[in-house]
Design a protein around this motif. Sequence first.
Motif, short mmCIF file in Angstrom:
data_model
loop_
_atom_site.label_atom_id
_atom_site.label_comp_id
_atom_site.label_asym_id
_atom_site.label_seq_id
_atom_site.Cartn_x
_atom_site.Cartn_y
_atom_site.Cartn_z
N PHE A 1 0.74 -1.29 0.08
CA PHE A 1 0.02 0.19 -0.24
C PHE A 1 0.92 1.37 -0.02
O PHE A 1 0.73 2.26 -0.69
N LEU A 2 1.78 1.24 0.64
CA LEU A 2 2.74 2.51 0.86
C LEU A 2 3.69 2.73 -0.40
O LEU A 2 4.01 3.76 -0.58
N LYS A 3 4.25 1.60 -0.86
CA LYS A 3 5.09 1.49 -1.89
C LYS A 3 4.65 1.64 -3.22
O LYS A 3 5.24 1.81 -4.36
N ILE A 4 3.49 0.91 -3.45
CA ILE A 4 2.80 1.07 -5.00
C ILE A 4 1.61 1.89 -4.79
O ILE A 4 1.50 2.90 -5.66
N THR A 5 0.45 1.54 -3.92
CA THR A 5 -0.76 2.36 -4.12
C THR A 5 -0.58 3.83 -3.94
O THR A 5 -1.16 4.48 -4.67
N VAL A 6 -0.02 4.19 -2.84
CA VAL A 6 0.04 5.60 -2.54
C VAL A 6 0.84 6.56 -3.78
O VAL A 6 0.28 7.30 -4.09
N PRO A 7 1.77 6.05 -4.10
CA PRO A 7 2.76 6.56 -5.11
C PRO A 7 1.95 6.77 -6.30
O PRO A 7 1.66 7.91 -7.10
N MET A 8 1.19 5.50 -6.94
CA MET A 8 0.34 5.47 -7.93
C MET A 8 -0.95 6.44 -7.79
O MET A 8 -1.23 6.87 -8.94
N LEU A 9 -1.25 6.55 -6.71
CA LEU A 9 -2.74 7.30 -6.52
C LEU A 9 -2.01 8.75 -6.20
O LEU A 9 -3.05 9.62 -6.10
N SER A 10 -0.91 9.34 -6.25
CA SER A 10 -0.54 10.45 -5.68
C SER A 10 -0.96 11.55 -6.83
O SER A 10 -1.59 12.67 -6.36
N PRO A 11 -1.33 11.45 -8.08
CA PRO A 11 -1.86 12.37 -9.06
C PRO A 11 -3.67 12.59 -8.53
O PRO A 11 -3.79 13.67 -8.58
N THR A 12 -4.13 11.44 -8.15
CA THR A 12 -5.27 11.54 -7.80
C THR A 12 -5.43 12.26 -6.50
O THR A 12 -6.53 13.14 -6.06
N LEU A 13 -4.73 12.06 -5.29
CA LEU A 13 -4.58 12.48 -4.16
C LEU A 13 -4.26 14.11 -4.34
O LEU A 13 -5.20 14.93 -3.41
N PHE A 14 -3.42 14.45 -5.05
CA PHE A 14 -2.94 15.73 -5.36
C PHE A 14 -4.31 16.62 -5.89
O PHE A 14 -4.65 17.70 -5.45
N PHE A 15 -5.09 16.15 -6.78
CA PHE A 15 -6.24 16.62 -7.49
C PHE A 15 -7.35 16.91 -6.39
O PHE A 15 -7.83 17.82 -6.16
N LEU A 16 -7.86 15.71 -5.75
CA LEU A 16 -8.89 15.96 -4.83
C LEU A 16 -8.68 16.72 -3.66
O LEU A 16 -9.32 17.25 -3.08
N THR A 17 -7.24 16.66 -3.15
CA THR A 17 -7.02 17.48 -2.00
C THR A 17 -7.23 19.30 -2.46
O THR A 17 -7.92 20.09 -1.58
N ILE A 18 -6.57 19.52 -3.72
CA ILE A 18 -6.56 20.77 -4.04
C ILE A 18 -8.20 21.33 -4.22
O ILE A 18 -8.45 22.39 -3.80
N ILE A 19 -8.89 20.56 -4.88
CA ILE A 19 -10.29 20.52 -5.12
C ILE A 19 -11.09 20.83 -4.03
O ILE A 19 -11.97 21.82 -3.65
N GLY A 20 -10.78 19.94 -2.87
CA GLY A 20 -11.47 19.74 -1.53
C GLY A 20 -11.30 21.32 -0.79
O GLY A 20 -12.03 21.83 0.10
N VAL A 21 -10.10 21.64 -0.65
CA VAL A 21 -9.59 22.82 -0.07
C VAL A 21 -10.49 24.11 -0.73
O VAL A 21 -10.94 24.95 0.22
N ILE A 22 -10.51 24.37 -1.80
CA ILE A 22 -10.95 25.42 -2.53
C ILE A 22 -12.32 25.49 -2.32
O ILE A 22 -13.15 26.34 -1.77
N ASN A 23 -13.23 24.15 -2.28
CA ASN A 23 -14.72 23.98 -1.96
C ASN A 23 -14.95 24.22 -0.86
O ASN A 23 -16.06 24.87 -0.39
#
Length: 309
Positions: A218-240
């Motif tokens: 999870f830490l070495k594969i899932t999280v790094p590969m999901l980092s663009p999704t995390l990046f997008f959802l976090t910035i959209i969530g902060v603005i909203n």
Amino acid sequence: MAFAKVQLDMEEKKAERQGFLSWVKLRPYAMIFPAILIFCLFFIYPIGYMIYLSFHDWNFVSPVKDFVGTSNFSYLLSDRDFREVISNSFIYTFFTVFLTISLSLLLALWLNRGGAVYSFMQASIFSPHIISLVSVSMLWMWIMDADYGLLNWFLNLIGMESVMWLTSPDYALTSLILVAVWKGIGFNTLVFIAGLQSIPKDLYEAAELDHTPPWRRFLKITVPMLSPTLFFLTIIGVINSFQVFETINLMTAGGPINSTNTFVYYIYQYGFQFFKIGYASAAGVILLVILSVLTVVYFKVLSKRVHYR
């Protein structure tokens, strides 16, 4: 005469060719001009006019706008209620984004499977996202009613005392965060599921062959590969979250005792209830600056940690 006619024809063809080339060069700009015009008319101009109004005192009715310099900003920053609004906004944003992202990721890991049951669960979790915030607010006002609400009924059923969800300064902001998480968790879950399904399966197969434990995968594969999704959802969530208005307007009106008042509702109060347009515009400028700074810092700090395949 014949030579002069040929030369004239050549010059005309050259002029036509140059005109055609000029049109080819200008054509892309002509095609995007309507979009640029709309963007300037509905985004750039309102921001510029808001900045202009923030240096004036205007009651929305009088044709005269009195220039007051930075007085509106000075009053804002010295106002205890406004400082509480800033605190409320940051608390609301942090917990809403953190809880929504965390719970959505856990749900996505659980629901990222085939089968009719999991498809039904995905649709059920996503359904709050398509409901209007007005309907959501009315629904939760009934659920959180101090006398007849389902939440207090359940608490009483297990032997606990009733909670003043929307009328107590200690619980009102927490209640709004709960509503925001319930509303946003479905959208984030589906986006996470889409991200999980795009991760190559051979990475997990290679990790299994190396007998890598699940938490390390999870830490070495899932999280790094999901980092663009995390990046997008976090910035959209902060603005909203910084721009929340409907739930506060309907459920608490900024109260009790200013405990749920946030930026946009504060701007609405002073702009359209108290008719202090310059003061409200100054608050809008501060909100714009805060969001811009947070966005720039977020991109500078975390963009290098995003792994695009």
